[in-house]
Each structure stands twice: as C-alpha cells, then as structure tokens.
Design an enzyme around this catalytic site. Structure first.
Site, PDB file in Angstrom:
ATOM      1  N   GLU A   1       0.802  -1.219   0.000  1.00 23.06           N
ATOM      2  CA  GLU A   1       0.000   0.000   0.000  1.00 23.06           C
ATOM      3  C   GLU A   1       0.843   1.281   0.000  1.00 23.06           C
ATOM      4  O   GLU A   1       0.708   2.110   0.890  1.00 23.06           O
ATOM      5  CB  GLU A   1      -0.948  -0.014   1.217  1.00 23.06           C
ATOM      6  CG  GLU A   1      -1.900  -1.192   1.189  1.00 23.06           C
ATOM      7  CD  GLU A   1      -2.815  -1.269   2.404  1.00 23.06           C
ATOM      8  OE1 GLU A   1      -3.980  -1.661   2.231  1.00 23.06           O
ATOM      9  OE2 GLU A   1      -2.367  -0.942   3.528  1.00 23.06           O
TER      10      GLU A   1
HETATM   11  C1  ACM Z   1      -1.897  -5.254   4.598  1.00 22.72           C
HETATM   12  O1  ACM Z   1      -2.910  -5.761   5.094  1.00 22.72           O
HETATM   13  N1  ACM Z   1      -1.880  -4.017   4.201  1.00 22.72           N
HETATM   14  C2  ACM Z   1      -0.699  -6.036   4.418  1.00 22.72           C
END
Ligand code: ACM
EC number: 3.2.1.52
Length: 625
Positions: free
Chosen positions: A343
């Site tokens: 992310e």
């Molecule tokens: C995650 O759940 N962002 C690894």
C-alpha cells in the site's frame, strides 16, 4: 458394598476403554493442535508428590524445559517435584523423562510422547520438540494446570497415549500491529505465551505505521519523540468524521524490544520485526520531513487507511533506512526482516520532478520499477548483513528482489506467483487469515473493520494451493494470521479477535491438511475455551451463536432460511418475535418463509443456551435492475 465398587470399577474401565477407542477413532484427544499421529492406551499416569522428573544435566536447554514444567506444576499443585539426572533413570515408575534422541523424522520441532500408568517419556531430536511435548502434556492434564495459583481438588492425571507429532509447516505465524494501537509489554508476553501453547513459532511484530512509529532508534530520536504520537484518534467506524481529540502514543525502548525477543526465544518463537517502506511512512516523515516528497508539513496520522506520504529515494533516505536497520538487526536476530512494501501510493512519486529524474537516470520504466529498485537496494543491504527480506505481495510489482520472500495477503495469487518463481512464501490471505475481520453477526460483534471470518472458515484454510506442483509447493514456508488494530484499542478487544481463531490457525499450520478434522475440532474446542477462561482471556463467544443464512427466491417469492450453528447441539427458533427457549421449535431443515418474518434462533446444549440469540427480519433484497 465391595462387590458393587468392583462392578462399578470394571464398568468404568470398559467404558473408559470404549470411549478411549472411540476418541482415538474420532480424534478427540483434548489437544489443539491435534497431533499428527496418536493412539490412546489403557489407564492413566498420575502426578503426585512421588513423581520424579529426569533430564540430562549437561543439556541446559533440556533442563530448562524440565524445570519450566516443574515450576508450572508447583504453581498449581504446590508440590516441587525433583529434577534428577537422566542417567539415574532406570525404568523407575512414576517418572517423567525428558530426553534428546537423534531422530531425523522428528526434525527440528517434532516430538514423541509416551504416557503409560508407569511413566511419561518425552523424546525429541531438538529441544524445541521437547518444549512442544510439554505444551501437549499441559493439554492432556486437567485444564486447571494452566492457572497461576494453587488449585485444590484436582487429580493430576494424564491419559495413557502414544504420540508422534511433527508440524506440517515451519512458519506458523501470528502478527500484531502495534502501530495503530500499541500493546503493552505484558500483553505481548501473554500473546507469546498463548502462541507457544498453540505451537506457533513466528511473531510478526508490526512496529512502524502512519499512525505511530513504535521502536526507539538511538540515532533518530525524533522518530519516537514526534512519530510515536498522534494528536487525536478517529472515533468509531471510518466515515464518522468524529475524533477524540486526545494525544495518543507510546513506543518500545530497545531494552523492552530485547526483553520481548528473549521472552519469545524462551518459548521457541522467532520475532520478525517489520519496518515499513516505502509506504505507511507518515510518522517517519512527520519526524524527519527530509524523508518525504513534498514541502508540506506532515503530521502523524489520526485516522485509518492508506496515505500518500511515502519515503523519497534520496541517497540520504537510504542512509537513514540503513542506519535504522542496523539498530533493528542488533535487537532482532531473526533470519527474516519484514520490510513492508504494501500500500504505497505512487502519486507523490508521479508528481515529483526529482523522482521522475531518478526513474529516468536509472533507466526504469515507471514508479513500480522504482519501488522494486528501492526494495532490491534494501535487500542487498540486509543480505550483506546475513539476513533475508520478506515483504507483502506488492513487492512483486515491478519485479521481485532476487532473494525476497513474499507474504501473500491480497489472496493467494502473489504467493503462487512467487513460489512458481522459486521464492519462499508465507500465506496470509485476507479471505481466511485476517483476524481483524468480524467473526459473527455484525449486530452481535464489537466494533471491527468488517468482513466475515468465522472459526470454521479459518479452519478450512489450506496454505499450499493446488495450483502448485510438488516442487513449487516446497516454497510455501507456512501461514500466518494478521491482527491489525485500527479498531482494537484495548487488550480485551485484541483477545476477542484472536481467540479462539488462533486454535483453528494452530491446526492449519501444525496439524496440516492430512490431520485436521473440523468435526473432531468442534469436540475439542470446549476444553480449550475452558483453558482460555482460566487464563482470563477474553475470547469470542460468537462461535456459540447460530448464523441465520437467508436466501431470497425471486420466483417463489419466499426465503430459504438456513440456521447454521458452528457447533454440536440443538438449534431452537421462533418466528413470532419471542426469545427462543429449550421448548421452542427445533430446527431440522431449511425453512421457507415470507418477507417480514423475524427469525430468532439459539444453540442449546442440554436445554441450556450456549451463546446468545441471533435475530434477523427478512427483507427482500433490492433488485439489481
Ligand atoms: C496489509 O494488510 N496491508 C498487508
């Protein structure tokens, strides 16, 4: 009188051996995770004041394990059983023997445990195996053995059994996000105790986040002076727009982190630290703005989500990260260091002239390749220090660093691709192993991030996907459940999400596909819940509730309603809005019901309600056209 006692005794013996056999067939040993091979025997071993423990005094780890058992028994029984040298053991009765014995089949963590009325023999190839045998022994004893005070009126008996137990996977992980909400050292120790009791061996410690940097770094004190704190925290669910206005934060000193590493090691658990990069870096950028991509001041984040302030790629930023990692390596001896990688929005990199110049000058195609360059540089650094990196599956994008292991969380695809490419993998898919997801009817659950992950679904997880050949499957190191803490501000809230799902996880990764059995697990879980209760663990009672599954039939203009318990017992229900009791209708087959009806259902065992009542009013779903 005498006669009837004897008669009763022999009846009891017949019943015991019958039950024993039945249990053996059905796998109802009171042990979680269920051992890979076992056979119940006749009779039982009784621990009393004459019981003697034997261990080789020249093997300090073995003695330490025997003494751990000795101390726990002293805690609950008040008796201090002697630990004698192994060489003095000559098949005496009433002995518990701890012994290392070369046996390749048992590997690094497997063990053999033989319980007869005369003795308990524990053998393993390595000390970890002896440690796991002791965890099994605790579960064979009455549940009160886990208490931390003297318990009276309990017979400390162990049923005769012969066990050979070898784990299916070598990475048996549980994660804890301490970025969103920090956990106390005491809580983490309790967490590690429970991991060990469930034969889990990898604690993934998520230490840095947008909402808080939690590890003291001596060279960069602002990381914890500034980055460990936020001004406020979102109240309730995302989108409420309400904040509590309270400064929140805290961090772990290096001494505390070392204390956790040592505590974990004592329980055969490796601590894998996670230092997130290039994303989830807002707290770091707030502390040292030169690490970021914009001139705008940045503050530690007060809400949940994915945030734009990721690290830049200046040489000075790599120097910073290497400095941080040098201190991390000094605290954490793990082979793997988790570098995050998930992310990381590329907007700031797209908008930055310096970044675009860097992409061009490195001959890279795009920001994904730049992230790959970033991770590969960090990998090279960590490899030079004798360590390996592991990262979330986004590190596959733009090309995987040559030696990286992948933690597959957005489903299994990333893990499959990595294994096919001969990279090691830990499976941790959101669908089955995200313990921050709800585990029952949302109306009955405390605040959580959403989703629906009941115990049975965790249990059904199979870490090695069918899509892999036998050769590729060797790259699946195991699996791990993740505990993200956005909505878990307290110890109780975290325990609620972890227990009892950790029990299902334990069978997924230790017992494995060939040995786990949902029916048998259901029969063994009440004993486990009893242990949780005795250890003041705030486990979820939701598994006792009935799930109401209603499906609307457009043609028939009615609902088919299935009342699904996760548990053995009788489901009683009502359709008139009253609260079901043991005299209410018994659910036998799916119900055909019209819209507007309210179904209420509960699971009963011997006329006693197990959990709480579930309720649903049937509403015709809005047509999609
Ligand atoms: C995650 O759940 N962002 C690894």
């Amino acid at each position: 009188m005498k006669h009837s006692v004897i008669l009763r005794l022999s009846l009891a013996l017949v019943l015991f051996s019958l039950c024993g056999n039945l249990s053996a067939q059905k796998g109802e040993l009171s042990v979680i995770p269920i051992p890979t091979e076992y056979e119940l025997g006749e009779g039982e071993f009784v621990i009393d004041q004459h019981t003697v423990l034997y261990a080789d005094p020249t093997e300090s780890e073995v003695t330490h394990i025997a003494e751990g058992f000795q101390q726990q028994l002293r805690t609950v029984t008040g008796m201090l059983l002697p630990v004698m040298p192994l060489e003095d053991f000559e098949d005496q009765q009433n002995a518990v023997v701890f012994q290392l014995m070369p046996d390749e089949e048992l590997g690094a963590e497997g063990y053999q445990l033989e319980v007869t009325p005369n003795h308990i023999l524990i053998k393993a190839n390595k000390p970890a195996g002896l440690f796991y045998a002791v965890q099994t022994l605790y579960q064979l004893l009455p549940p009160e053995v886990v208490e931390n005070e003297v318990v009276r009126a309990v017979d400390w008996t162990v049923p005769a059994v012969s066990i050979i137990d070898v784990p299916a996977y070598k990475w048996r992980g549980l994660h804890l996000d301490t970025g969103r909400h920090i956990s106390s050292i005491d809580f983490i120790k309790k967490y590690l105790d429970q991991m060990a009791a469930h034969k889990l061996n990898t604690f993934h410690w998520h230490l840095t986040e947008d909402q808080g940097w939690r590890l003291q770094i001596n060279k960069y004190p602002l990381l914890t002076e500034v980055g460990a704190y936020r001004d406020s925290t979102l109240v309730g669910h995302y989108g409420t727009g309400k904040y509590d206005g309270k400064r929140y934060g805290g961090y772990y000193t290096q001494d505390e982190a070392r204390e956790i590493v040592a505590y974990a090691k004592d329980r055969y658990i490796t601590v894998v630290p996670e230092i997130e990069m290039p994303g989830h870096a807002t707290a770091a950028v707030a502390s040292y703005p030169q690490l970021g991509n914009t001139d705008k001041p940045v503050k530690t984040v007060t809400t949940w989500g994915v945030f734009p302030d990721i690290f830049n790629v200046e040489e000075s930023t790599f120097d910073f990260l290497e400095d941080v990692l040098v201190e991390v390596l000094d605290i954490f001896p793990s082979k793997y260091i988790h570098i995050g990688g998930d992310e990381a929005p590329k907007d700031q990199w797209e908008a930055s002239e310096r970044i675009q110049f860097k992409i061009d000058s490195l001959g890279l195609k795009n920001e994904h390749e730049l992230q790959s360059y970033f991770i590969t540089r960090i990998e090279k650094f960590l490899n030079s220090k004798g360590r390996q990196i592991i990262g979330w599956d986004e590190i596959l994008e733009g090309g995987l660093a040559p030696n990286a292991a992948v933690m597959s969380w957005r489903g299994e695809e990333g893990g499959i691709a990595a294994a096919k490419d001969a990279h090691y993998v830990v499976m941790s898919p959101g669908s089955h192993l995200y313990f921050d997801h709800g585990q029952g009817d949302p109306d009955q659950e405390p605040l959580n991030i959403g989703g629906y992950l009941p115990l049975e679904k965790v249990y059904s997880y199979k870490p090695t996907p069918d899509a892999l050949s036998d050769e590729e499957a060797k790259y699946i190191m195991g699996a791990q459940a993740n505990v993200w803490t956005e909505y878990l501000p307290t110890s109780d809230s975290r325990e609620y999400m972890v227990f009892p799902r950790i029990s299902a996880l334990a069978e997924v990764v230790w017992s494995g596909e060939d040995h786990k059995d949902w029916e048998s697990f259901q029969k063994r879980i009440p004993q486990q819940l009893k242990r949780y209760e005795l250890q003041d663990i705030n486990f979820a009672y939701t598994i006792y509730n009935v799930e109401i599954r209603a499906k609307y039939d457009e043609k028939a203009k009615d609902f088919e309603v299935v009342l699904h318990p996760q548990w053995d017992g009788t489901v009683h229900y009502t359709l008139d809005g009253s609260t079901p009791i043991a005299a209410s209708a018994v659910y036998e087959k799916p119900l055909k019901l019209k819209a507007g009806k309210t179904v209420k259902a509960g699971l009963f065992d011997d006329s006693e309600l197990k959990g709480s009542i579930s309720s649903e009013t049937l509403v015709i779903p809005k047509s999609k056209n």
